[in-house]
Design a protein around this motif. Sequence first.
Motif, PDB file in Angstrom:
ATOM      1  N   ARG A 212       1.134  -1.293  -0.273  1.00 23.86           N
ATOM      2  CA  ARG A 212      -0.193   0.184   0.099  1.00 23.86           C
ATOM      3  C   ARG A 212       0.889   1.265  -0.009  1.00 23.86           C
ATOM      4  O   ARG A 212       0.727   2.399   0.106  1.00 23.86           O
ATOM      5  N   ALA A 213       2.474   1.349  -0.455  1.00 31.59           N
ATOM      6  CA  ALA A 213       3.304   2.120  -0.492  1.00 31.59           C
ATOM      7  C   ALA A 213       2.958   3.446  -1.085  1.00 31.59           C
ATOM      8  O   ALA A 213       2.889   2.719  -2.276  1.00 31.59           O
ATOM      9  N   PRO A 214       2.754   4.387  -0.513  1.00 29.52           N
ATOM     10  CA  PRO A 214       2.650   5.363  -2.219  1.00 29.52           C
ATOM     11  C   PRO A 214       3.396   5.758  -3.176  1.00 29.52           C
ATOM     12  O   PRO A 214       4.251   5.375  -2.972  1.00 29.52           O
ATOM     13  N   MET A 220      -3.439   1.217  -6.290  1.00 29.01           N
ATOM     14  CA  MET A 220      -3.437   1.479  -4.669  1.00 29.01           C
ATOM     15  C   MET A 220      -4.655  -0.391  -4.357  1.00 29.01           C
ATOM     16  O   MET A 220      -5.425  -0.160  -5.080  1.00 29.01           O
ATOM     17  N   GLU A 287      -3.219   1.877   9.410  1.00 29.13           N
ATOM     18  CA  GLU A 287      -3.469   2.335   8.251  1.00 29.13           C
ATOM     19  C   GLU A 287      -2.533   2.959   7.232  1.00 29.13           C
ATOM     20  O   GLU A 287      -2.577   3.097   6.027  1.00 29.13           O
ATOM     21  N   ASP A 288      -0.951   2.785   7.414  1.00 21.07           N
ATOM     22  CA  ASP A 288      -0.458   3.054   6.688  1.00 21.07           C
ATOM     23  C   ASP A 288       0.971   2.989   6.904  1.00 21.07           C
ATOM     24  O   ASP A 288       1.406   1.917   7.685  1.00 21.07           O
ATOM     25  N   GLU A 289       2.347   2.784   5.840  1.00 17.82           N
ATOM     26  CA  GLU A 289       3.629   2.210   6.054  1.00 17.82           C
ATOM     27  C   GLU A 289       4.481   2.738   7.237  1.00 17.82           C
ATOM     28  O   GLU A 289       4.926   1.661   7.993  1.00 17.82           O
ATOM     29  N   ARG A 290       4.125   4.068   7.432  1.00 20.87           N
ATOM     30  CA  ARG A 290       4.699   3.863   8.255  1.00 20.87           C
ATOM     31  C   ARG A 290       4.285   3.844  10.346  1.00 20.87           C
ATOM     32  O   ARG A 290       5.618   3.649  10.803  1.00 20.87           O
ATOM     33  N   THR A 332      -1.544  -8.974   6.597  1.00 21.90           N
ATOM     34  CA  THR A 332      -2.043  -8.322   5.644  1.00 21.90           C
ATOM     35  C   THR A 332      -3.742  -9.053   4.597  1.00 21.90           C
ATOM     36  O   THR A 332      -3.141 -10.185   4.670  1.00 21.90           O
ATOM     37  N   ARG A 393      -8.762   0.161  -4.474  1.00 21.02           N
ATOM     38  CA  ARG A 393      -9.526   0.656  -3.703  1.00 21.02           C
ATOM     39  C   ARG A 393      -9.969   1.702  -4.827  1.00 21.02           C
ATOM     40  O   ARG A 393      -9.492   1.167  -5.796  1.00 21.02           O
TER      41      ARG A 393
END
Length: 393
Positions: A212-214, A220, A287-290, A332, A393
């Motif tokens: 999912r990384a931007p 996505m 929710e996100d990569e970080r 995941t 998505r």
Amino acid sequence: MVRHFDFVVVGRGMMGAAAARHLARTGATVALVGRGEPADWQTHDGVFSSHYDSGRITRTIDQDPDWALLARRSIARYREIEAESGIGFYGEVGCLISGPAGGDFVNAVVAVAERYGLEAPLLDRSALRVRFPWFDLPEASSGVFEQTGAGYVDPRRLVAAQVACFEKAGGICLLDDVVSVTEAGDRASVALKGGGSLTGGRVLVATGGFSRAPGLLPRMPALVVKARTVVLAELSPGQAEAYRGMPSWIDESAGPADHFYFLPPILYPDGKTYLKIGGDPIDVMIEDERAIGDWFRGEGRPEAITHLRRLLARSIPDLAPVRLLSAPCVTTYTTHGYPYAGFVAGERIALLTGGNGAAAKSSDEIGRIGADLVIRGRMDEPDYTTDFAVHFR
């Protein structure tokens, strides 16, 4: 000059390493891109993977025929991979799945065992007590025990074995992270975090929750990443010997909130032997990569740690561990509950991801499916009811 390969696999995890091995065996030129496990999780600035562990359950018995077939085909190749690589990773100690006697859960497992002709008898509570004296199950429980072709795999060593076979077949490993994968005419371009790029006739991205990384992919994928916690119980040498006959164990006897999975004594890289239990009482989304990186730098969720300690004490009453540790993990999930294997954009970039909490044991077959996809340019898996389609998505 940008280096070109027939195929590039992005992600040096369980699916990616397996796919790379299968591709290299065809004689094609193949690059496998990924840095591997960091020496220091706290200072690591790249991606993580959930295979940084020494014990995952393997078995064919399952509620779902497709997952059972993915596992069965993978397990059939374990010894071949061990022999070719010289790296052992498979502990054939058997696996027990238990739940309410006569309930839908146990009946579904029995049905799948019968479908594939497995030697996996259904045991009542009294037989379970005799066969597994360490375990305390409710009186209303029954269980299916698969003694051969089941137990656990060491995921770290399985990935190492896959990579060793891949390199033996002529594959090239590049120790870097990937920033983006884009189409470039008759090929796909892979931009590296360390600078520079490489190209592939087709690129297979197998990056788990980091898919999912931007900017990584042109589209996505629809994925849900969940934070998981496990508890490890360190054993003394005497305890490890006393528990040596334990199988892996999955239990649904006490309801969904108290579901757990259990790994028997396994030697870890620190030279100590541990039992492992997992099974979070509630889902926590990342929710996100970080946030994934931050989660891996912690020790798990305190509420889950307390919950798992209680389940461990209840299920193995005589256990008196040297100490209890906790560790983070992530799972995941895909929209349809099976791995994604499909093209993301055009015919050059494909995605292979989504273990759904069940893929470690089946990773070699999932990798084969991904490899076959990029070789053929289309999905062709008539033995499965799912189409493995990627949702976005």
